[in-house]
Each structure stands twice: as C-alpha cells, then as structure tokens.
Design a protein around this motif. Structure first.
Motif, PDB file in Angstrom:
ATOM      1  N   ARG A  19       0.763  -1.342  -0.061  1.00 48.29           N
ATOM      2  CA  ARG A  19       0.018  -0.062  -0.005  1.00 48.29           C
ATOM      3  C   ARG A  19       0.714   1.436   0.022  1.00 48.29           C
ATOM      4  O   ARG A  19       0.515   2.334  -0.663  1.00 48.29           O
ATOM      5  CB  ARG A  19      -0.850   0.076   1.108  1.00 48.29           C
ATOM      6  N   LEU A  20       1.833   1.133   0.898  1.00 45.34           N
ATOM      7  CA  LEU A  20       2.893   2.586   0.603  1.00 45.34           C
ATOM      8  C   LEU A  20       3.709   2.484  -0.475  1.00 45.34           C
ATOM      9  O   LEU A  20       3.554   3.602  -0.921  1.00 45.34           O
ATOM     10  CB  LEU A  20       3.984   2.217   1.850  1.00 45.34           C
ATOM     11  N   LEU A  50      -3.618   4.613   6.097  1.00 47.81           N
ATOM     12  CA  LEU A  50      -2.444   3.647   5.802  1.00 47.81           C
ATOM     13  C   LEU A  50      -1.488   3.721   7.197  1.00 47.81           C
ATOM     14  O   LEU A  50      -1.261   2.670   7.829  1.00 47.81           O
ATOM     15  CB  LEU A  50      -1.648   4.090   4.817  1.00 47.81           C
ATOM     16  N   LEU A  51      -1.576   4.919   7.600  1.00 43.97           N
ATOM     17  CA  LEU A  51      -0.472   5.394   8.815  1.00 43.97           C
ATOM     18  C   LEU A  51      -1.323   4.578  10.298  1.00 43.97           C
ATOM     19  O   LEU A  51      -0.489   4.072  10.965  1.00 43.97           O
ATOM     20  CB  LEU A  51      -0.377   6.722   8.992  1.00 43.97           C
ATOM     21  N   ARG A  52      -2.496   4.651  10.225  1.00 38.79           N
ATOM     22  CA  ARG A  52      -3.462   4.061  11.252  1.00 38.79           C
ATOM     23  C   ARG A  52      -3.117   2.471  11.300  1.00 38.79           C
ATOM     24  O   ARG A  52      -2.788   1.833  12.446  1.00 38.79           O
ATOM     25  CB  ARG A  52      -4.798   4.089  11.021  1.00 38.79           C
ATOM     26  N   CYS A  53      -2.794   1.956  10.256  1.00 40.73           N
ATOM     27  CA  CYS A  53      -2.793   0.429   9.850  1.00 40.73           C
ATOM     28  C   CYS A  53      -1.180   0.287  10.499  1.00 40.73           C
ATOM     29  O   CYS A  53      -0.930  -0.942  11.076  1.00 40.73           O
ATOM     30  CB  CYS A  53      -3.113  -0.304   8.516  1.00 40.73           C
ATOM     31  N   VAL A  54      -0.385   1.128  10.125  1.00 36.33           N
ATOM     32  CA  VAL A  54       1.125   0.947  10.486  1.00 36.33           C
ATOM     33  C   VAL A  54       1.163   0.986  11.908  1.00 36.33           C
ATOM     34  O   VAL A  54       1.865   0.108  12.541  1.00 36.33           O
ATOM     35  CB  VAL A  54       1.910   1.965   9.684  1.00 36.33           C
ATOM     36  N   HIS A  78       2.313  18.826   1.477  1.00 31.77           N
ATOM     37  CA  HIS A  78       3.089  17.968   0.809  1.00 31.77           C
ATOM     38  C   HIS A  78       4.415  17.406   1.121  1.00 31.77           C
ATOM     39  O   HIS A  78       4.504  16.005   1.496  1.00 31.77           O
ATOM     40  CB  HIS A  78       3.213  18.231  -0.834  1.00 31.77           C
ATOM     41  N   ARG A  79       5.230  18.239   1.244  1.00 34.60           N
ATOM     42  CA  ARG A  79       6.565  17.792   1.708  1.00 34.60           C
ATOM     43  C   ARG A  79       6.491  17.132   3.239  1.00 34.60           C
ATOM     44  O   ARG A  79       7.172  16.250   3.244  1.00 34.60           O
ATOM     45  CB  ARG A  79       7.532  19.339   1.815  1.00 34.60           C
ATOM     46  N   ILE A  84       6.620  12.111   6.426  1.00 34.72           N
ATOM     47  CA  ILE A  84       5.822  10.973   7.416  1.00 34.72           C
ATOM     48  C   ILE A  84       5.724   9.787   6.862  1.00 34.72           C
ATOM     49  O   ILE A  84       5.888   8.725   7.337  1.00 34.72           O
ATOM     50  CB  ILE A  84       4.318  11.713   7.798  1.00 34.72           C
ATOM     51  N   LEU A  85       5.405   9.873   5.636  1.00 36.19           N
ATOM     52  CA  LEU A  85       5.416   8.387   4.895  1.00 36.19           C
ATOM     53  C   LEU A  85       6.773   7.665   4.872  1.00 36.19           C
ATOM     54  O   LEU A  85       6.890   6.774   4.734  1.00 36.19           O
ATOM     55  CB  LEU A  85       4.665   8.551   3.323  1.00 36.19           C
ATOM     56  N   ARG A  86       7.719   8.467   4.646  1.00 35.30           N
ATOM     57  CA  ARG A  86       9.190   7.826   4.754  1.00 35.30           C
ATOM     58  C   ARG A  86       9.415   7.247   6.086  1.00 35.30           C
ATOM     59  O   ARG A  86      10.088   6.260   6.338  1.00 35.30           O
ATOM     60  CB  ARG A  86      10.021   8.991   4.503  1.00 35.30           C
TER      61      ARG A  86
END
Length: 115
Positions: A19-20, A50-54, A78-79, A84-86
């Motif tokens: 997903r990521l 997605l982050l909640r699942c992580v 966006h940055r 955060i996703l990284r």
C-alpha cells in the motif's frame, strides 16, 4: 532482538508495504506540483488510513512512539506528508528487522509462531 510473531502480522506487513509503495508515486508527483502547499484532503485521508494500520502493526515495538501522527486539525504540506510516509516505511523496515531470523543459515526468514 528476534521475536516470534503470528503469521498474520507478516501478511499485514507485506500488505502495508505494498500500500505504501502504491501511494508513494501519487504523493511524490503531488509534491513536485506544490511542495509547500497543503496536501490534498483525499491524499491526507488515504495516508491517514495507511498510517493507522502501520501504527496498529508496530504498536508493541520500542520505536512505535517515534512515528509521527497526522493531525486532522492541521493538514500537513506535501513535503511533510512525504516525510511522514518515509518514516512509516522505515518503521516497517524496523519491524521486519525485529522479527526475522538473523542467523546465516536462514537469514531473512520471518520468525513466526505459526508454521
């Protein structure tokens, strides 16, 4: 530290990594268009889910509290969202590293309770 986990967590880890990977190109292309702009609400919602699942997967790990959380009252740029996703990707790598076999004969195999 090598810790045993249920095989369901291995499957969840793999699903979250996918997903990521699917979300990353969308976020990166949006960043190129407007890095300092607030991230789109749809992108923030998809990332938040997605982050909640992580968070749920890594909640018992020592590094879990270091993962930043999205604040719905203050949408990230966006940055910031890319960062955060990284961090989420790194947390998934740390989770994998904590639960794989580090012995030479079976290096990289998940240590699970279920066979």
């Amino acid at each position: 530290m090598d810790e045993l986990i249920p095989y369901a967590k291995v499957l969840e880890h793999e699903r979250l990594v996918e997903r990521l990977a699917d979300l990353r190109p969308v976020v990166l292309s949006a960043t190129a268009d407007g890095p300092a702009l607030t991230a789109s609400p749809a992108l923030v919602m998809a990332s938040a889910d997605l982050l909640r699942c992580v968070y749920r997967l890594i909640s018992r790990e020592s590094f879990a509290r270091t993962l930043p959380r999205l604040d719905p009252a203050a949408p990230p740029s966006h940055r910031q969202l890319v960062g955060i996703l990284r961090d989420a990707a790194l947390a998934l790598e740390l989770f994998r590293d904590a639960h794989i076999d580090h012995h030479l004969s079976s290096y990289g195999e998940w240590l699970t309770l279920d066979e």
